[in-house]
Design a protein around this motif. Structure first.
Motif, PDB file in Angstrom:
ATOM      1  N   UNK A  21       0.639  -1.189  -0.009  1.00 44.14           N
ATOM      2  CA  UNK A  21       0.030   0.099   0.069  1.00 44.14           C
ATOM      3  C   UNK A  21       0.918   1.140  -0.090  1.00 44.14           C
ATOM      4  N   UNK A  22       1.970   1.252   0.884  1.00 43.31           N
ATOM      5  CA  UNK A  22       2.862   2.509   0.611  1.00 43.31           C
ATOM      6  C   UNK A  22       3.295   2.668  -0.489  1.00 43.31           C
ATOM      7  N   UNK A  23       3.827   1.514  -1.400  1.00 43.55           N
ATOM      8  CA  UNK A  23       4.548   1.580  -2.581  1.00 43.55           C
ATOM      9  C   UNK A  23       3.327   2.212  -3.481  1.00 43.55           C
TER      10      UNK A  23
ATOM     11  N   UNK B 252      -2.554  18.560   0.293  1.00 43.69           N
ATOM     12  CA  UNK B 252      -2.875  17.353  -0.178  1.00 43.69           C
ATOM     13  C   UNK B 252      -2.382  16.232   0.657  1.00 43.69           C
ATOM     14  N   UNK B 253      -1.168  16.598   1.310  1.00 45.58           N
ATOM     15  CA  UNK B 253      -0.675  15.549   2.269  1.00 45.58           C
ATOM     16  C   UNK B 253      -1.593  15.283   3.429  1.00 45.58           C
ATOM     17  N   UNK B 254      -2.421  16.454   3.911  1.00 45.90           N
ATOM     18  CA  UNK B 254      -3.184  16.176   4.732  1.00 45.90           C
ATOM     19  C   UNK B 254      -4.449  15.439   4.339  1.00 45.90           C
ATOM     20  N   UNK B 255      -4.906  15.515   3.292  1.00 45.03           N
ATOM     21  CA  UNK B 255      -6.038  14.884   2.585  1.00 45.03           C
ATOM     22  C   UNK B 255      -5.596  13.291   2.580  1.00 45.03           C
ATOM     23  N   UNK B 256      -4.302  13.138   2.305  1.00 51.69           N
ATOM     24  CA  UNK B 256      -3.747  11.618   2.232  1.00 51.69           C
ATOM     25  C   UNK B 256      -3.960  11.030   3.620  1.00 51.69           C
ATOM     26  N   UNK B 257      -3.345  11.796   4.439  1.00 50.19           N
ATOM     27  CA  UNK B 257      -3.433  11.250   6.012  1.00 50.19           C
ATOM     28  C   UNK B 257      -4.708  10.768   6.509  1.00 50.19           C
TER      29      UNK B 257
ATOM     30  N   UNK C 271       7.185   7.003   4.467  1.00 47.08           N
ATOM     31  CA  UNK C 271       7.614   6.575   2.984  1.00 47.08           C
ATOM     32  C   UNK C 271       6.858   7.696   2.001  1.00 47.08           C
ATOM     33  N   UNK C 272       5.554   8.255   2.233  1.00 45.93           N
ATOM     34  CA  UNK C 272       4.905   8.827   1.199  1.00 45.93           C
ATOM     35  C   UNK C 272       5.417  10.133   1.190  1.00 45.93           C
TER      36      UNK C 272
END
Length: 418
Positions: free
Chosen positions: A118-120, A317-322, A334-335
């Motif tokens: 999933x991280x990849x 966008x990072x906050x959306x991903x989190x 890793x992201x």
């Protein structure tokens, strides 16, 4: 324990500081929230919500499992992820962030990928959508549709490079059999003599039977889930819009600009691009717009910084991903490392491809639509969905072709060895 306590104190201090800034600049905060709300309602809601609903329905119907089985011969040896990640890659490139993270979280919930896979997957499927890259950045900010070719080549090409680099992430030889649904695992381990297309249809059938929901229930739950996600994204957009505005009003952003200017000076890059880098660190749109409006800077460096902004994606966008991955065990480190490297690779590719693609800029411009970003809903109907559909079809078609080539090559090697 000590590190967690320190992080809590730092977060609390930043929250108090932000509250003080909002009290000091209430008018600026209010207008910034209205601006963020307008961006969410006019652009993000109509652009992302249909993809959230469609992705949920396709998962329930087993269509994602169908393509996952077909793409497995290519995705596993190249990216070290199951073939089902190929569908996520096509959807992520077509519809932009954060669709890739949303689909990955759903695959993790259904035990189709483990943490490292999933991280990849999230690392290289988090990308800009074509209409934003073409319409907003190339046409809207740089006023030159011909730049879309080099921007797209650098952005999506470096995303694939990140996928190849991320295949070395995690322990080698670790499989996901303990995570996968038993029916899907048995199909993956089917005898090589069984045709791949038959296994793909069986995977779709088993996924549909295991889901068990009626089409009406599936649509209702997809709408509810999509609305929940789009409201979370809207809240984050408004929040970061306010943060950026109050920081600019308090002259805090000037400190970031000064720090970035010192870094740019070390690498010999134009100092006026510091504002674009600082803005892009927090938010994609503001950073790309600042790169396009930089004065006295060679165009190649402006486009390179815009590519960096698109690939880094901004803390918004990072906050959306989190927020999309909070219920999973996928890690943020890793992201963020992949985003940083993606940005550097994209900027480097722009500089490397600038002269080779220069003779073809005019020809490439003819293949890209020129949308009117002042009318976002009309743009969505006329350009976004067709562009996303073409991108999805192109990525998925190329992936399927490569997958069958890998499958044929594997069988040929087995026959030669035997």
């Amino acid at each position: 324990m000590l590190g967690k306590r320190i992080s809590v104190h730092v977060a609390a201090s930043l929250a108090v500081l932000l509250a003080c800034l909002m009290l000091a600049f209430p008018a600026e905060a209010f207008h910034a929230s209205l601006k963020g709300l307008s961006i969410w309602w006019d652009v993000l809601f109509p652009a992302l919500f249909p993809f959230f609903v469609i992705a949920e329905i396709m998962l329930g119907l087993g269509i994602v499992h169908f393509f996952g089985m077909l793409l497995d011969p290519m995705m596993r040896p190249v990216f070290r992820i199951p073939g089902i990640g190929g569908f996520v890659m096509a959807m992520g490139f077509a519809s932009g962030y954060p669709i890739g993270a949303r689909l990955t979280s759903q695959l993790w919930t259904q035990r189709l990928v483990n943490r490292e896979e999933g991280e990849r997957l999230v690392a290289f499927t988090t990308s800009s959508d074509p209409i934003f890259l073409i319409g907003a950045v190339a046409v809207g900010f740089f006023h030159d549709a011909a730049l879309a070719g080099v921007l797209a080549a650098a952005h999506y090409g470096s995303a694939l490079l990140i996928g190849l680099l991320m295949r070395f992430h995690g322990r080698p030889g670790k499989h996901t059999d303990e995570y996968r649904q038993p029916a899907f695992t048995s199909l993956l381990e089917a005898s090589p003599g069984q045709p791949l297309w038959r296994r793909a249809f069986e995977a779709m059938h088993h996924a549909r039977m295991n889901d068990g929901r009626t089409l009406g229930t599936m649509l209702q739950q997809a709408l509810a889930s999509g609305l929940s996600m789009i409201f979370v994204i809207g809240g984050l957009v408004v929040f970061f819009s306010v943060v950026m505005e109050v920081m600019a009003s308090a002259k805090v952003m000037s400190l970031f600009d000064a720090a970035i200017e010192s870094v740019l000076g070390v690498f010999g890059l134009p100092l006026p691009l510091a504002e674009a880098v600082a803005s892009g660190f927090f938010e994609v749109t503001l950073g790309a717009k600042a790169a396009g409006s930089a004065v006295g800077v060679p165009l190649v460096y402006q486009v390179a910084i815009a590519a960096w902004v698109l690939s880094w994606a901004g803390l918004s966008v990072h906050a959306q991903i989190i927020s999309l991955l909070h219920h999973t065990n996928l890690r943020y480190a890793p992201f963020v490392a992949a985003r940083f490297v993606h940005g550097l690779l994209a900027a480097g590719l722009v500089i490397a491809l600038w002269r080779p693609l220069a003779p073809y800029h005019a020809a490439l411009a003819a293949f890209f639509p020129v949308p009117d970003m002042n009318r976002p809903l009309e743009t969505l109907a006329q350009h976004t969905l067709p562009a996303a559909g073409l991108t999805f079809a192109a990525v998925l078609g190329a992936s399927l072709l490569l997958s069958f080539c890998f499958l044929i090559g594997k069988r040929c090697m087995k026959r030669i060895r035997s």
